[in-house]
Enzyme design. Structure first.
Site, PDB file in Angstrom:
ATOM      1  N   TYR A   1      -1.392  -0.245  11.075  1.00  0.00           N
ATOM      2  CA  TYR A   1      -1.631  -1.009   9.833  1.00  0.00           C
ATOM      3  C   TYR A   1      -0.464  -0.812   8.868  1.00  0.00           C
ATOM      4  O   TYR A   1       0.123  -1.779   8.360  1.00  0.00           O
ATOM      5  CB  TYR A   1      -2.945  -0.544   9.189  1.00  0.00           C
ATOM      6  CG  TYR A   1      -3.062  -0.870   7.709  1.00  0.00           C
ATOM      7  CD1 TYR A   1      -3.186  -2.186   7.268  1.00  0.00           C
ATOM      8  CD2 TYR A   1      -3.042   0.154   6.745  1.00  0.00           C
ATOM      9  CE1 TYR A   1      -3.288  -2.484   5.906  1.00  0.00           C
ATOM     10  CE2 TYR A   1      -3.148  -0.135   5.387  1.00  0.00           C
ATOM     11  CZ  TYR A   1      -3.260  -1.453   4.969  1.00  0.00           C
ATOM     12  OH  TYR A   1      -3.346  -1.741   3.634  1.00  0.00           O
TER      13      TYR A   1
ATOM     14  N   LYS B   1       2.357  -3.468   7.242  1.00  0.00           N
ATOM     15  CA  LYS B   1       2.538  -3.652   5.786  1.00  0.00           C
ATOM     16  C   LYS B   1       4.001  -3.344   5.413  1.00  0.00           C
ATOM     17  O   LYS B   1       4.606  -4.048   4.600  1.00  0.00           O
ATOM     18  CB  LYS B   1       1.587  -2.755   4.990  1.00  0.00           C
ATOM     19  CG  LYS B   1       0.117  -3.114   5.100  1.00  0.00           C
ATOM     20  CD  LYS B   1      -0.232  -4.499   4.557  1.00  0.00           C
ATOM     21  CE  LYS B   1      -0.178  -4.571   3.043  1.00  0.00           C
ATOM     22  NZ  LYS B   1      -0.717  -5.865   2.546  1.00  0.00           N
TER      23      LYS B   1
ATOM     24  N   THR C   1       0.827  -1.204   0.000  1.00  0.00           N
ATOM     25  CA  THR C   1       0.000   0.000   0.000  1.00  0.00           C
ATOM     26  C   THR C   1       0.864   1.258   0.000  1.00  0.00           C
ATOM     27  O   THR C   1       2.001   1.231   0.491  1.00  0.00           O
ATOM     28  CB  THR C   1      -0.904   0.007   1.259  1.00  0.00           C
ATOM     29  OG1 THR C   1      -1.418   1.308   1.470  1.00  0.00           O
ATOM     30  CG2 THR C   1      -0.136  -0.390   2.510  1.00  0.00           C
ATOM     31  N   ASP C   2       0.293   2.341  -0.519  1.00  0.00           N
ATOM     32  CA  ASP C   2       1.025   3.620  -0.474  1.00  0.00           C
ATOM     33  C   ASP C   2       1.203   4.125   0.960  1.00  0.00           C
ATOM     34  O   ASP C   2       2.033   4.996   1.217  1.00  0.00           O
ATOM     35  CB  ASP C   2       0.323   4.689  -1.335  1.00  0.00           C
ATOM     36  CG  ASP C   2      -1.089   5.035  -0.869  1.00  0.00           C
ATOM     37  OD1 ASP C   2      -1.621   4.368   0.046  1.00  0.00           O
ATOM     38  OD2 ASP C   2      -1.668   5.997  -1.424  1.00  0.00           O
ATOM     39  N   GLU C   3       0.426   3.538   1.901  1.00  0.00           N
ATOM     40  CA  GLU C   3       0.516   4.029   3.287  1.00  0.00           C
ATOM     41  C   GLU C   3       1.878   3.769   3.915  1.00  0.00           C
ATOM     42  O   GLU C   3       2.224   4.388   4.923  1.00  0.00           O
ATOM     43  CB  GLU C   3      -0.580   3.399   4.152  1.00  0.00           C
ATOM     44  CG  GLU C   3      -1.967   3.774   3.686  1.00  0.00           C
ATOM     45  CD  GLU C   3      -3.008   3.710   4.793  1.00  0.00           C
ATOM     46  OE1 GLU C   3      -2.636   3.790   5.968  1.00  0.00           O
ATOM     47  OE2 GLU C   3      -4.185   3.583   4.454  1.00  0.00           O
TER      48      GLU C   3
HETATM   49  N1  LIG Z   1      -8.374  -1.334   0.019  1.00  0.00           N
HETATM   50  C1  LIG Z   1      -7.424  -0.496  -0.397  1.00  0.00           C
HETATM   51  O1  LIG Z   1      -7.695   0.666  -0.683  1.00  0.00           O
HETATM   52  C2  LIG Z   1      -5.998  -0.989  -0.544  1.00  0.00           C
HETATM   53  C3  LIG Z   1      -5.057  -0.144  -1.153  1.00  0.00           C
HETATM   54  C4  LIG Z   1      -3.745  -0.613  -1.332  1.00  0.00           C
HETATM   55  C5  LIG Z   1      -3.408  -1.882  -0.915  1.00  0.00           C
HETATM   56  N2  LIG Z   1      -4.326  -2.674  -0.310  1.00  0.00           N
HETATM   57  C6  LIG Z   1      -3.913  -4.037   0.102  1.00  0.00           C
HETATM   58  O2  LIG Z   1      -4.647  -4.939  -0.707  1.00  0.00           O
HETATM   59  C7  LIG Z   1      -4.908  -6.145   0.021  1.00  0.00           C
HETATM   60  C8  LIG Z   1      -6.403  -6.444  -0.018  1.00  0.00           C
HETATM   61  O3  LIG Z   1      -7.108  -5.343   0.552  1.00  0.00           O
HETATM   62  P1  LIG Z   1      -8.700  -5.348   0.629  1.00  0.00           P
HETATM   63  O4  LIG Z   1      -9.131  -3.938   0.725  1.00  0.00           O
HETATM   64  O5  LIG Z   1      -9.255  -6.224  -0.423  1.00  0.00           O
HETATM   65  O6  LIG Z   1      -8.896  -6.049   2.051  1.00  0.00           O
HETATM   66  P2  LIG Z   1     -10.125  -6.845   2.633  1.00  0.00           P
HETATM   67  O7  LIG Z   1     -10.075  -6.595   4.097  1.00  0.00           O
HETATM   68  O8  LIG Z   1     -11.367  -6.544   1.877  1.00  0.00           O
HETATM   69  O9  LIG Z   1      -9.754  -8.377   2.332  1.00  0.00           O
HETATM   70  C9  LIG Z   1      -8.783  -9.083   3.051  1.00  0.00           C
HETATM   71  C10 LIG Z   1      -9.037 -10.568   2.831  1.00  0.00           C
HETATM   72  O10 LIG Z   1      -8.000 -11.298   3.481  1.00  0.00           O
HETATM   73  C11 LIG Z   1      -8.604 -12.415   4.142  1.00  0.00           C
HETATM   74  N3  LIG Z   1      -7.716 -12.837   5.242  1.00  0.00           N
HETATM   75  C12 LIG Z   1      -7.430 -12.144   6.378  1.00  0.00           C
HETATM   76  N4  LIG Z   1      -6.591 -12.872   7.142  1.00  0.00           N
HETATM   77  C13 LIG Z   1      -6.340 -14.031   6.479  1.00  0.00           C
HETATM   78  C14 LIG Z   1      -5.525 -15.167   6.739  1.00  0.00           C
HETATM   79  N5  LIG Z   1      -4.823 -15.283   7.869  1.00  0.00           N
HETATM   80  N6  LIG Z   1      -5.489 -16.154   5.823  1.00  0.00           N
HETATM   81  C15 LIG Z   1      -6.193 -16.063   4.667  1.00  0.00           C
HETATM   82  N7  LIG Z   1      -7.007 -15.014   4.371  1.00  0.00           N
HETATM   83  C16 LIG Z   1      -7.061 -14.010   5.267  1.00  0.00           C
HETATM   84  C17 LIG Z   1      -9.944 -11.892   4.619  1.00  0.00           C
HETATM   85  O11 LIG Z   1     -10.854 -12.941   4.919  1.00  0.00           O
HETATM   86  C18 LIG Z   1     -10.372 -11.055   3.428  1.00  0.00           C
HETATM   87  O12 LIG Z   1     -11.057 -11.839   2.471  1.00  0.00           O
HETATM   88  C19 LIG Z   1      -4.355  -5.926   1.421  1.00  0.00           C
HETATM   89  O13 LIG Z   1      -3.105  -6.533   1.491  1.00  0.00           O
HETATM   90  C20 LIG Z   1      -4.229  -4.412   1.541  1.00  0.00           C
HETATM   91  O14 LIG Z   1      -3.183  -4.057   2.408  1.00  0.00           O
HETATM   92  C21 LIG Z   1      -5.622  -2.259  -0.113  1.00  0.00           C
END
Ligand SMILES: NC(=O)c1ccc[n+]([C@@H]2O[C@H](COP(=O)([O-])OP(=O)(O)OC[C@H]3O[C@@H](n4cnc5c(N)ncnc54)[C@H](O)[C@@H]3O)[C@@H](O)[C@H]2O)c1
Length: 346
Positions: free
Chosen positions: A154, A158, A128-130
């Protein structure tokens, strides 16, 4: 050309469910295995309509090393798209333990498993950009060379996972790249995050809670642009345009304050009676994130395609038309979280 066998971790989450679909659209993938623990933010409903015979779901944790090792060997996985994470900043401020366990410990497990197979298994680590921290109003957007400077729990977990990935590339020669994207929006996002929360409250006529002055800036990108970037990054690793250890940023070229976001949502919903309510700011709230996309454009020939006004209109309509999904998602756990998080505000 050899067809690819992919493992997606966290494929029942918001971004993962879009990535799984996008991989299945491509003929390059002969097998897409979605491994998800189904935590509060992961929902089988997010992938329930996928009927492709190349798709398979496994309910398991990335922290279960033996299971992961056996699965990867049995299914002859070529690439892991690693998205499983605890992903909500507010929750990490309330309790960091699940973030350390999943984001750091889970990534450690994946890296060890890849190493122990002794085979080339590519890893696309979704960060993430964070991890770059916060920008001032006039600072230049983050590039891949910006210092890592996380400012909330968080982001710190990451960043730690990114460092672990880099260390395994350097120490053991693992074939991994890291993607860092800005804030995503689109269908199937769990409604604890800003945009779906405001859409659902706006549709119901409930108050719209905004942290502090609402002038925090984020660079919003449609989730489909992000997953296309993830796939382009993997293509880049396979065809040599990217090398193990490379980082690639994705952003929507769409910087907006939270207030602008909420006002646009209310305007598009049309007849909402909801009103904005400024509430106590999030602890340590980062002021601005912005992404420099140049490397993704130059090296991967990628650019964000979905224009914000169109993307948000489509997203609002999706929430309006998917009451069944909303009712299944808004469980007791979700209600408990909302009432705990905003207990002094409503
Ligand atoms: N949402 C954003 O804006 C954003 C931006 C940049 C990066 N990201 C990154 O993208 C990824 C997905 O983000 P998201 O928004 O879809 O998150 P989300 O919270 O919607 O989904 C996370 C998923 O991971 C699963 N999970 C959690 N712990 C687990 C484990 N121990 N084993 C297997 N599965 C597990 C959860 O059940 C869920 O389905 C993350 O790594 C996040 O850091 C998100």
């Amino acid at each position: 050309m050899k067809k690819i066998r992919a493992l997606v971790t966290g494929g029942c989450g918001f971004i993962g469910s879009h990535l799984v679909r996008q991989l299945l659209i491509s003929n390059n993938f002969e097998f897409v295995l979605n491994l998800d623990l189904l935590t509060y933010s992961g929902h089988p409903e997010n992938c329930a309509d996928i009927s492709d015979s190349r798709y398979c779901f496994k309910h398991a944790s990335i922290n279960d090393k033996q299971n992961l090792l056996e699965l990867i060997k049995k299914e002859k996985v070529d690439v892991i798209f690693h998205l499983a994470a605890e992903s909500h900043v507010d929750r990490s401020i309330n309790s960091i333990e699940p973030f350390v366990r999943t984001n750091i410990g889970g990534t450690q497990t994946i890296l060890e498993v890849i190493k122990e197979t002794g085979c080339r298994i590519d890893l696309v680590h979704i960060s993430t950009d964070e991890v770059y921290g916060s920008l001032g109003k006039n600072d230049a957007p983050f590039t891949e060379k910006s210092p890592i400077s996380p400012r909330n729990p968080y982001a710190a977990t990451k960043a730690a996972s990114d460092h672990l990935v880099q260390s395994f590339v350097n120490t053991y020669g693992i074939s991994a790249i890291i993607t860092r994207c800005s804030n995503n929006y689109g269908p199937r996002q769990f409604p604890e995050k800003l945009i779906p929360l405001m859409i659902l409250n706006g549709i119901k006529g409930d108050p719209l809670p905004i942290y502090g002055d609402g002038l925090q800036i984020r660079d919003w990108i449609h989730v489909e642009d992000h997953v296309n970037g993830i796939i382009a990054a993997y293509d880049g690793l396979r065809n040599g345009n990217l090398s193990p250890g490379d980082v690639i940023n994705f952003g929507g070229e769409n910087e907006k304050t939270n207030l602008e976001i909420v006002n646009e949502i209310i305007k598009q919903i049309g007849n909402s009676t909801s009103e904005i309510k400024h509430i106590k700011d999030r602890l340590g709230h980062d002021r601005r994130y912005a992404i420099n996309n140049k490397k993704a454009k130059d090296v991967l020939n990628w650019s964000p395609k979905i224009i914000w006004v169109n993307g948000i209109e489509e997203t609002i309509n999706w929430y309006k038309n998917n009451e069944k999904w909303i009712n299944s998602i808004i469980s007791g756990e979700y209600r408990n979280w909302i009432s705990k998080q905003y207990k002094d505000d409503f």
